[in-house]
Design an enzyme around this catalytic site. Sequence first.
Site, short mmCIF file in Angstrom:
data_model
loop_
_atom_site.label_atom_id
_atom_site.label_comp_id
_atom_site.label_asym_id
_atom_site.label_seq_id
_atom_site.Cartn_x
_atom_site.Cartn_y
_atom_site.Cartn_z
CE LYS A 1 11.12 -6.24 0.88
NZ LYS A 1 10.97 -6.96 2.16
CG ASP B 1 10.30 -5.66 5.20
OD1 ASP B 1 11.52 -5.38 5.11
OD2 ASP B 1 9.82 -6.71 4.74
CG ASP C 1 5.99 10.04 1.73
OD1 ASP C 1 5.70 10.66 2.78
OD2 ASP C 1 5.29 10.10 0.70
#
Length: 352
Positions: free
Chosen positions: A188, A221, A245
């Site tokens: 990211k 994402d 996670d």
Amino acid sequence: MRTHKIAALPGDGIGPEVLDAGLTVLEALEKTEGFALNTIRFPWGSEFYLQHGRMMKEGGFETLRTFDAIYFGAVGSKAVPDHVTVWDFILPIRQKFDQYVNLRPMRLLPGLKSPLAGRGPADIDMVCVRENTEGEYSGVGGFVHRGREGELANEVATFTRAGIERVVRFAFELARARPRKLVASATKSNALKHSMVLWDEVVEDVAGRYPDITIRKYHVDALAARMVTQPDTIDVIVASNLFGDILTDLGAAISGSLGTAPSGNLDPTRKNPSMFEPIHGSAPDIAGKGIANPIGAVWAGAMMLEHLGEKQAAHRVIRAIERVTLEGRVRTPDLGGSATTAEMTRALVDAL
Ligand code: NAI
Ligand code: MG
């Protein structure tokens, strides 16, 4: 006879139910596979906390250190805040024993139905290598003006070059042993302009040493969306602690049930014991009903056997799981059936 010393930590809720199921399956292999599990149970968890004010006894880590592996159910109860169970128990074990790889296979088992329309076992076969000792779960931060106006909290994600490099290398080595030789890095770095920029740099450095592996970088994402729309394009994922996670719960969900997903918290150097657990939590909504799906715990047990060098036994457990899911006669409610944990466990033992 090869003997493996196992610390069993059943924990709370369905933890003891699925861990007992796992031990029953693993112990059924002892005679024919020529090993013995010397298992000692420790009653640590939320009940223990309510009596003693701590999740495990004093010196618990030193005790655990003397074992070959740790086999863990789940912790979590309404009576104890979740950040206490996590920070007094799970995360310190992972950090103190330098279990820097959280290995999480995400595979649609034969016979099970994915919520993704038209997808079968050939489409969903991924494994996530999640960083397990630092990053967003480093535990660095604090409160200011606690309980007053202007209250502030910060949580400082902490990434080290050494910490990123060792987990990325593990992912590349794993990819090398798989047919597709493909690594997806969850980044990211467009928005997280320090930590994820370092992450990308280290991934590129490591990739340079593995010319036989294809590396693809995805913003996390977009990777989450891709896991839903094109899961067949993903093989090995390497991700930070938080990203891994989240992506692995998604991976479990598209594989049919959170109840089937296993994990290994590995110290690949083998200086410390590694820990094996289903990825699900204590599931208070179904605890005590005897209907928890034991497959995640049993599969985690197979990963433990593999780690202990019992490759054939591990393979037999996986085959037994696949047989039971393919046959479809015995299924717990999360898989659309009405079988109990005990019935599923019996079916797995029979399939061995
Ligand atoms: P959860 O994983 O316990 O449950 C989520 C949903 O999945 C529930 O509807 C549950 O019934 C279902 N489920 C989970 N495992 C299942 C199984 N084996 N068979 C059938 N259904 C299953 O997650 P949740 O509800 O967010 O957390 C409950 C507690 O567990 C909390 O206290 C949380 O902190 C803790 N937790 C502990 C973990 C651990 O010990 N490693 C991991 C995740 C959560
Ligand atoms: Mg989780």
